[in-house]
Design a protein around this motif. Structure first.
Motif, short mmCIF file in Angstrom:
data_model
loop_
_atom_site.label_atom_id
_atom_site.label_comp_id
_atom_site.label_asym_id
_atom_site.label_seq_id
_atom_site.Cartn_x
_atom_site.Cartn_y
_atom_site.Cartn_z
N TRP A 120 43.06 34.74 46.98
CA TRP A 120 41.64 33.78 47.15
C TRP A 120 40.68 34.67 47.91
CZ3 TRP A 120 38.71 31.79 51.03
CH2 TRP A 120 37.84 30.78 50.30
N GLU A 121 39.51 34.34 47.19
CA GLU A 121 38.16 34.55 47.98
C GLU A 121 37.39 33.44 47.53
OE1 GLU A 121 36.01 38.22 46.48
OE2 GLU A 121 38.17 38.69 45.75
N THR A 124 37.52 26.87 52.60
CA THR A 124 38.78 27.24 52.11
C THR A 124 39.77 26.10 51.75
OG1 THR A 124 38.68 29.23 53.21
CG2 THR A 124 40.54 28.82 52.39
N ARG A 173 27.99 37.25 50.29
CA ARG A 173 29.13 36.70 49.88
C ARG A 173 28.94 35.17 50.04
NH1 ARG A 173 34.39 36.00 52.52
NH2 ARG A 173 36.01 36.40 51.01
N ILE A 187 36.52 34.46 43.23
CA ILE A 187 37.37 35.32 42.63
C ILE A 187 36.63 36.07 41.46
CG2 ILE A 187 39.60 36.10 42.06
CD1 ILE A 187 40.66 33.41 43.10
#
Length: 623
Positions: free
Chosen positions: A58-59, A22, A17, A62
């Motif tokens: 959010w990530e 952020t 990941r 996305i």
């Protein structure tokens, strides 16, 4: 020297990941986000709703399909606003649609939301430009002029000039920890912009562009004439992904650039830029490969130097810390490159080749041994332990005969207990022996290595005889410790009995215990000396003599040596109680055996009375 170019049409993506920062607005209120959108430009009501929805889910990246599905559930109209929303966010330097090249076009794979004008945004923007070239080779290579047309030229704060060497390193190992735009400046070309995380896309994209530009028979014919070859040969090179094939093509393009530009052939605008990138990349990779090969040769020589020091160390035995100190002396420095070099040297020295068990230097818990010394040191340690432990057992057998405390000496009464007790004593007195015998394949390879290098033995039969000093016939199962150390329980019993006083001997004979114990210990000895096992100590002594002489032993002499019984064995040629000076690893050749000393024991009056009382009790039992 040459290698295969990266000719894939998609970038290798990691399953890990991504760790993107952020944006602050993600945790802000709806009002805060609306203010940010207002600063960027005009957004419709649906676009604002969709932006808030993306912030809520959010990530770092996305997934595009996930975003569409979520928007569809919220309101069927929202997915229609996604394209216009991301277009405006890109112009506001706040968001991007990440794509992948498939089948001559780009397919959206994820949405990226970033802080306004961040290094991450520009890095990913440049990476997307290369994805576009990879999908559509007619597009121009990314440079400042191209991005300026999108009003997204990266500021100097996120740019970093790189050499062709640094660029070629990035294509092999992209920088996944830092986000910046690498600026590659080459002769006669515009500055190319390359994403630090997406450099692996560049060469496949350039390769595809060159093939597209060279899809012209007239141009290929000129290149064939320049290289004094035929048309089919040039086409074969263009279809190839081999660097050596492409080197001739791009060299011809750049060497005859003026002539090509003056010809009537229509050339792509950035054909020579692409050729320059490819030529510089190939040359850089060839030079890196040359330096790497030279470096490998130097590392091999350095490994050999350290191995020679480990081989010649006083005493033959060193510790792992000593080996690390030798490496440290030859590779000094605290920088990352030197630390990696030390790790590589340690690995080359202590890890065996593929499919083998014996490394150059064998590392144990507290010991390190060069492979040349493993067999010799093991034999020396076994020889020393044989004397040491045999004396201990003689003393303890004597105490058993004097006290009749069978429970305290239960290990004498069964072969399994006897072997287990010997193993415990060996591990306590010399862990090196235990650790080596727990790795029989390693020891077996060490025996074979010593036979070939030190004794120059090539006959498999002689090597097999050497293996059978330590291992059972026909395999690599270590012989029992009682055999390796020549601990014959019957002989130990007889030696201990001979050291008793006459009165105690008389009591044992009269009570019948002597015959019972002699029979029991003979049974235990018979298990250790079953057929196929020669005299363990004599074979070890003969092997040590052979190693010290450095010559192989003739077959008939080896057979005679194997027939001799060891010190302390029943029926041996040496007297019970004989002992030898130890030959410890690195001390040198052994001394001659000392003659046994006569033990004269005197008993106190109390001991004599106690013996007579026991004698009388046994006599009464006999009646």
């Amino acid at each position: 020297m040459y290698y295969t170019l990266q000719g894939t049409t998609t970038m290798r993506t990691s399953s890990r990941r991504p760790d993107y920062p952020t944006p602050a607005y993600i945790s802000g209120t709806t009002k805060d986000r609306d203010q940010i959108l207002s600063q960027i430009g005009g957004f419709s009501h649906d676009e604002r709703r969709l932006f808030h929805l993306l912030c809520a889910m959010w990530e770092p990246e996305i997934p595009y399909a996930k975003a569409l599905a979520r928007a569809e559930r919220e309101d069927p109209r929202l997915p229609l606003a996604l394209s216009s929303l991301m277009y405006k966010l890109q112009h506001g330097h706040t968001g991007l649609v990440l794509t992948t090249a498939q089948g001559g076009t780009t397919q959206p794979r994820a949405l990226l939301l970033t802080a306004e004008g961040s290094a991450l945004f520009y890095t990913k923007l440049v990476e997307e430009q290369w994805q576009q070239v990879l999908a559509e080779p007619s597009r121009q290579l990314p440079n400042r002029r191209v991005l300026a047309e999108y009003q997204s030229e990266p500021p100097q704060t996120v740019c970093r000039p790189v050499s062709i060497d640094a660029f070629s390193s990035l294509t092999v190992e992209p920088d996944s920890t830092e986000y910046y735009v690498a600026v590659l400046e080459l002769p006669h070309t515009d500055e190319l912009l390359i994403a630090s995380t997406g450099a692996a896309l560049v060469i496949p994209a350039v390769l595809r562009k060159l093939r597209s530009c060279l899809d012209n028979t007239n141009l290929v014919s000129l290149i064939a004439r320049f290289n004094k070859t035929n048309l089919n040969d040039v086409k074969r090179r263009i279809d190839s992904s081999d660097a050596s094939a492409w080197r001739a093509v791009v060299d011809a393009l750049l060497e005859h650039r003026t002539e090509l530009e003056q010809s009537s052939i229509t050339l792509a605008e950035d054909l020579f830029d692409a050729a320059t990138v490819m030529q510089s990349y190939i040359r850089a990779r060839i030079e890196q490969k040359r330096r790497q090969q030279l470096s490998d040769q130097q590392k091999a020589e350095l490994t050999g130097e350290i191995e020679a020091l480990a081989q010649k160390v006083d005493g033959r035995v060193l510790t792992p810390q000593d080996l690390k100190a030798l490496i440290q002396q030859r590779a000094q420095g605290a920088d990352a490159e030197t630390r990696q070099l030390r790790q590589l040297l340690w690995k080359r020295l202590t890890e065996p080749p593929a499919g083998r068990h014996l490394p150059r230097v064998v590392t144990l818990t507290e010991t390190a041994l060069h492979r040349d010394h493993v067999y010799l040191v093991l034999l020396q340690r076994l020889s020393h332990l044989a004397d040491l432990i045999r004396k201990e057992y003689v003393r303890e057998m004597q105490l058993l005969l004097q006290s009749s405390d069978r429970d305290h000496y239960i290990f004498f009464y069964s072969f399994d207990n006897w072997e287990a007790d010997i193993a415990q004593r060996v591990a306590a007195r010399d862990p090196l022996v235990t650790e080596l015998l727990q790795q029989p394949e390693l020891v077996a390879e060490a025996v074979v290595h010593t036979c070939r290098t030190r004794l120059h033995i090539t006959d498999p039969r002689e090597i097999k005889r050497s293996l059978e000093v330590l291992f059972e016939h026909g395999g690599v199962t270590p012989r029992p410790y009682s055999h390796l150390l020549a601990l014959d329980l019957t002989a130990i019993f007889e030696v201990a009995y001979a050291r008793l006083g006459v009165l105690r001997q008389f009591i044992l004979r009269l009570s019948g215990r002597l015959d019972l114990m002699r029979q029991r210990f003979s049974e235990v000895s018979a298990q250790a000396n079953r057929p196929g096992r020669g005299g363990g100590r004599s074979r070890i002594e003969d092997a040590l003599d052979q190693l010290e002489r450095g010559v192989s032993e003739p077959a008939d002499q080896a057979s005679a040596s194997a027939a001799r019984l060891s010190v302390g064995s029943s029926g041996g040629s040496r007297k019970p109680g004989d002992s030898s000076d130890p030959r410890w690893g690195g001390i040198g050749p052994r001394d001659r055996k000392k003659q046994p000393e006569t033990v004269n024991r005197r008993y106190s009056k109390k001991q004599q009375e106690s013996a007579w009382q026991e004698f009388e009790r046994n006599v009464r039992k006999q009646r």
